[in-house]
Design a protein around this motif. Structure first.
Motif, mmCIF file in Angstrom:
data_model
loop_
_atom_site.group_PDB
_atom_site.id
_atom_site.type_symbol
_atom_site.label_atom_id
_atom_site.label_comp_id
_atom_site.label_asym_id
_atom_site.label_seq_id
_atom_site.Cartn_x
_atom_site.Cartn_y
_atom_site.Cartn_z
ATOM 1 N N GLN A 45 135.371 -26.566 -34.378
ATOM 2 C CA GLN A 45 135.623 -25.406 -35.252
ATOM 3 C C GLN A 45 136.259 -25.836 -36.565
ATOM 4 O O GLN A 45 135.965 -25.287 -37.616
ATOM 5 N N ASN A 48 133.517 -27.303 -38.817
ATOM 6 C CA ASN A 48 132.643 -26.267 -39.387
ATOM 7 C C ASN A 48 133.371 -25.454 -40.463
ATOM 8 O O ASN A 48 132.786 -25.093 -41.484
ATOM 9 N N LYS A 49 134.661 -25.207 -40.237
ATOM 10 C CA LYS A 49 135.457 -24.470 -41.234
ATOM 11 C C LYS A 49 135.568 -25.301 -42.521
ATOM 12 O O LYS A 49 135.440 -24.774 -43.629
ATOM 13 N N LYS A 51 133.480 -27.494 -43.632
ATOM 14 C CA LYS A 51 132.180 -27.417 -44.315
ATOM 15 C C LYS A 51 132.084 -26.105 -45.117
ATOM 16 O O LYS A 51 131.737 -26.106 -46.298
ATOM 17 N N ASP A 52 132.421 -24.987 -44.465
ATOM 18 C CA ASP A 52 132.317 -23.683 -45.136
ATOM 19 C C ASP A 52 133.204 -23.636 -46.370
ATOM 20 O O ASP A 52 132.778 -23.186 -47.438
ATOM 21 N N LEU A 53 134.459 -24.098 -46.229
ATOM 22 C CA LEU A 53 135.397 -24.009 -47.356
ATOM 23 C C LEU A 53 134.956 -24.893 -48.519
ATOM 24 O O LEU A 53 135.009 -24.482 -49.682
ATOM 25 N N GLU A 55 131.943 -25.970 -49.243
ATOM 26 C CA GLU A 55 130.710 -25.515 -49.889
ATOM 27 C C GLU A 55 130.919 -24.205 -50.657
ATOM 28 O O GLU A 55 130.276 -23.973 -51.673
ATOM 29 N N GLU A 56 131.877 -23.409 -50.189
ATOM 30 C CA GLU A 56 132.216 -22.168 -50.894
ATOM 31 C C GLU A 56 132.870 -22.501 -52.241
ATOM 32 O O GLU A 56 132.606 -21.881 -53.248
#
Ligand code: LMR
Length: 331
Positions: A45, A48-49, A51-53, A55-56
């Motif tokens: 988790q 994945n978090k 990666k999200d942060l 790329e955001e």
């Protein structure tokens, strides 16, 4: 003459048009993040978090590719691969750095920390933070700690007192401290990659293993281990690492943003670790596949008594001051 001039003008116009076309951005920086656990775990988790942060916030400039479940590299290869530039980030368990530094052996000493609050206190202390630098001289950069939790002992037979473990084969991570811990109870430790544990248990090539509730649940070890002793005898935590070469090569502004995203993802992952250590334990109980064995104070004292001499054995490599500081965080 006129024809020559017009064709020269036409050629100029064509090349100008070509150059005035869309300006292509430089290729994004790619961070391959390799890990060995399932996605529904604290580390899965967290990755994945992250990666999200990233790329955001850095969309287009940095891309994070996460490879879970030992898809890209197993835990015995990932650090070598990192030094070769084949992967940029990983978060191996602190038990898997033995070839890079002896200081982190501290974290494998049995019965060192009484709970995760003590672990957090120590890791945030000056001594704990300094340990992140212990991998530097081997070309790695320690970017932060991530929690998983306390380890439990799973087995094909009930384990209540140390004699119950004698002559049994246990899979361990690649750590001499963990080997000594099992030898202390006359058991046979076998260093094996995480990806092989389920099959080793299922085929009864080994009798047991030690791990956290979330790993025992997410990798289904509980389905092939009828007994789990709630021993909380050791720690499974991680260090998020990258290579010095990759990290130093990042532009300063990007490095700052990536580090901020990682810090945030680690906080998130630590929350997941907290929650999973309760929820996954309960799911295992609810499954009815494994019996959870609670130790009485007297039984637990026996495990402490036979395993604690391991501290002395590694005191020289780790440093007595460090052991005292870590133990002191229990107060
Ligand atoms: C293990 O090998 O048991 C663990 O280190 C797996 C992990 O990364 O949590």
């Amino acid at each position: 003459m006129f024809r020559k001039v017009t064709s020269a003008i036409a050629a100029f116009a064509i090349s100008a048009a070509l150059f005035a076309g869309p300006v292509f951005a430089a290729d994004p920086i790619v961070i391959k993040f390799s890990h060995v656990v399932a996605e529904n775990t604290p580390k899965g988790q967290m990755a994945n978090k992250f990666k999200d942060l990233v790329e955001e916030r850095l969309g287009g400039k940095v891309v994070v590719e996460v490879f879970p479940n030992s898809q890209l590299f197993g835990d015995n290869k990932v650090l070598e691969a990192m030094l070769l530039g084949d992967v940029q980030m990983a978060a191996p368990s602190l038990s898997k750095f033995e070839r890079y530094t002896k200081s982190l052996q501290l974290y494998d000493l049995p019965f060192l920390f009484k709970d995760m609050e003590a672990v957090e206190r120590f890791q945030q202390s000056e001594a704990g933070q300094k340990l992140l630098d212990s991998v530097n001289r081997r070309g790695l950069v320690g970017l932060g700690y991530l929690h998983n939790g306390m380890k439990q002992l799973s087995s094909s037979d009930p384990l209540r007192v140390p004699e119950d473990a004698a002559r049994k084969k246990f899979r361990i991570m690649s750590s001499d401290v963990l080997a000594a811990q099992f030898e202390a109870v006359d058991a046979v430790p076998l260093k094996k990659p995480f990806s092989e544990v389920f099959t080793l248990l299922q085929t009864k090539a080994i009798d047991g293993q030690e791990n956290t509730w979330s790993n025992i649940y997410s990798k289904k070890f509980f389905e092939v281990q009828p007994y789990i002793t709630e021993s909380n005898h050791g720690l499974l935590d991680y260090m998020v690492v990258t290579s010095k070469e990759f990290w130093m090569g990042l532009p300063d502004d990007i490095k700052t943003d990536v580090k901020a995203a990682l810090d945030e993802a680690i906080k998130f992952g630590n929350g997941v670790a907290n929650q999973k250590s309760v929820a996954d334990r309960q799911k295992i109980i609810d499954s009815g596949r494994s019996e959870i064995i609670q130790l009485s104070d007297a039984e637990r004292a026996q495990w402490v008594e036979v395993m604690k001499p391991v501290w002395k054995k590694f005191e020289k490599d780790i440093g007595k001051d460090l052991i005292d500081a870590a133990y002191g965080s229990n107060m």
